[in-house]
Design an enzyme around this catalytic site. Sequence first.
Site, PDB file in Angstrom:
ATOM      1  N   LYS A   1      -4.518   3.522  -1.116  1.00  0.00           N
ATOM      2  CA  LYS A   1      -5.415   4.578  -1.574  1.00  0.00           C
ATOM      3  C   LYS A   1      -5.030   5.037  -2.974  1.00  0.00           C
ATOM      4  CE  LYS A   1      -7.380   7.445   1.861  1.00  0.00           C
ATOM      5  NZ  LYS A   1      -7.071   8.049   3.077  1.00  0.00           N
TER       6      LYS A   1
ATOM      7  N   MET B   1       0.568   8.390  12.893  1.00  0.00           N
ATOM      8  CA  MET B   1      -0.620   8.880  12.169  1.00  0.00           C
ATOM      9  C   MET B   1      -1.195  10.143  12.802  1.00  0.00           C
ATOM     10  SD  MET B   1      -2.533   5.260  11.468  1.00  0.00           S
ATOM     11  CE  MET B   1      -2.117   4.486  13.011  1.00  0.00           C
TER      12      MET B   1
ATOM     13  N   ASP C   1       0.829  -1.208   0.000  1.00  0.00           N
ATOM     14  CA  ASP C   1       0.000   0.000   0.000  1.00  0.00           C
ATOM     15  C   ASP C   1       0.865   1.259   0.000  1.00  0.00           C
ATOM     16  OD1 ASP C   1       0.797   0.373   2.706  1.00  0.00           O
ATOM     17  OD2 ASP C   1      -0.671  -1.163   3.251  1.00  0.00           O
TER      18      ASP C   1
HETATM   19  N1  SAH Z   1       3.337  -0.432  10.880  1.00  0.00           N
HETATM   20  C1  SAH Z   1       3.961   0.865  10.758  1.00  0.00           C
HETATM   21  C2  SAH Z   1       3.040   2.003  11.131  1.00  0.00           C
HETATM   22  C3  SAH Z   1       1.838   2.129  10.279  1.00  0.00           C
HETATM   23  S1  SAH Z   1       0.818   3.490  10.702  1.00  0.00           S
HETATM   24  C4  SAH Z   1       5.239   0.879  11.605  1.00  0.00           C
HETATM   25  O1  SAH Z   1       5.472  -0.027  12.399  1.00  0.00           O
HETATM   26  O2  SAH Z   1       6.021   1.811  11.445  1.00  0.00           O
HETATM   27  C5  SAH Z   1       1.382   4.722   9.619  1.00  0.00           C
HETATM   28  C6  SAH Z   1       2.141   5.775  10.397  1.00  0.00           C
HETATM   29  O3  SAH Z   1       3.435   5.317  10.702  1.00  0.00           O
HETATM   30  C7  SAH Z   1       2.385   7.035   9.617  1.00  0.00           C
HETATM   31  O4  SAH Z   1       1.242   7.879   9.668  1.00  0.00           O
HETATM   32  C8  SAH Z   1       3.541   7.641  10.371  1.00  0.00           C
HETATM   33  O5  SAH Z   1       3.135   8.232  11.571  1.00  0.00           O
HETATM   34  C9  SAH Z   1       4.326   6.397  10.751  1.00  0.00           C
HETATM   35  N2  SAH Z   1       5.397   6.145   9.791  1.00  0.00           N
HETATM   36  C10 SAH Z   1       5.582   5.059   9.056  1.00  0.00           C
HETATM   37  N3  SAH Z   1       6.700   5.148   8.318  1.00  0.00           N
HETATM   38  C11 SAH Z   1       7.247   6.335   8.610  1.00  0.00           C
HETATM   39  C12 SAH Z   1       8.411   7.039   8.188  1.00  0.00           C
HETATM   40  N4  SAH Z   1       9.247   6.500   7.298  1.00  0.00           N
HETATM   41  N5  SAH Z   1       8.655   8.262   8.703  1.00  0.00           N
HETATM   42  C13 SAH Z   1       7.817   8.812   9.609  1.00  0.00           C
HETATM   43  N6  SAH Z   1       6.707   8.206  10.028  1.00  0.00           N
HETATM   44  C14 SAH Z   1       6.417   6.995   9.550  1.00  0.00           C
END
Ligand code: SAH
Length: 469
Positions: free
Chosen positions: A283, A397, A261
Amino acid sequence: MDYEMALSDAEQGWFPISLRLKNERVLLVGGGEVAVNKGRLLLDHGAKIEVVAEHLNAIIQGWVDLGVVDYIGQSVKEDILKEIIPGCRLVYAATDDRAVNRVVARLADELRVPVCAVDDPAPSSFITPAQVRRGSVRIAISTAGGAPVLARRLREEIEGWLPEGTGSLASYMRSRRMKVSTRYPDVQNRKRIWEDFLDGRGAEYARSGDAEKADQILDNLLDGYAKNGEVWIVGAGPGDPDLLTLKALHCMQNADVVLYDNLLPKVLLERVRRDAELIFVGKQKDRHAMPQDLINEEIIKHARAGQRVLRLKGGDPFIFGRGGEEVESLMQAGVAFKVVPGITAASGCAAYAGIPLTHRDCAQACLFVTGHARADGQLDLPWSDMADRRQTVVIYMGISTLPLLMEGLKEHGLPSDWPVAVVERGTQTTQRVVVGTLGDIAQKVRELDVKSPALIIVGKVVGHRVVSL
Ligand code: SAH
């Protein structure tokens, strides 16, 4: 970047092949060290070398004396070359005079015989890659002739990493190929058996030359094989491809289908096996993301068709990744699965931004929360826990609800000058870090137009931020 990205070697038109040179004539122009290097390589492959050079060094003279190389002529003259070149499979222009090499290259090219002017890709019609060899296995490394020292460095790295027995493993697999394809004529099934074999102890036995034990394992696979798909729910980390785990990479190299995604950075997709089917479930522009139950159905459909399905997720699948829901649906459907953890955004962003998530002096705990609002736009969060000062709060998020979040924390007792950092696209080449306080971070983020994915880190540890020299 103050240099232009070169075209990829494919875009430049370099096409890799392995050419059979055994008993083929190859013209080597040059009699010095460069020619020796190419000469060795050619002799190693059984080529019949014809040398044209003004002077021969001792090594090449030795080859001529032994009769393994023919010394055709001393002068690098056009008319002589024109006679010899058409009878050759390849030409190496390996004198230490670039201009001479270019003349040879032009002549050979006019006669449509492939030619390599050593260390000079422009006039060449082929280039010689750096190589790692183990028996019948060969890895060729090419930088389109643009960075030979890098190619050699990569070769050293691969040399160190490639197991010694790779050559025997390849020989073993070759010798059992007929047996496997007779039992399982279908390509997909055959591939799966070999992959299972490589994943298990069989490969180790074959590497060490123990064919008997390797056969036992292969036979078990052939007998017990049932066509059942499986699902791998894999965390791909926050974006830097070097943060992929070896297991994640392994899954990416072996999957038949990959569902991904928006959160998954495109550079990671480049690491997926080329002929895997890629399915985007995020999306689309102006459209909603595929609902979770449809994603689950899609995963199950492919697994039931006997495929190896990779659900590749940003960060860690079990941290705000809905991995839990996917696993539940797989359990209910009776589909085999495994979960591979990834580096979650909190760890990745904190490390790359230089912020320790815990620190003896100020943070004895670290809380991960989601800033995602409910359908009514409200945040449903454990506010009083979050306002505890002896900890770090990491908010996923939370970019669109940032003002609400900051207000909430102040209302529950944190001061307006409490430190906050926002890390946008953490660990990626375009990472940005914005540092501020509960009072001013929302405005800074708005002014700098920080976009998702971004992670919010709240707490005194932000003050311990270190940036390496
Ligand atoms: N499973 C993922 C999180 C998914 S929720 C994890 O463990 O990282 C999605 C949120 O993760 C985004 O809105 C942001 O807040 C954060 N996120 C994921 N990758 C990121 C990145 N490279 N830099 C900053 N925030 C990130």
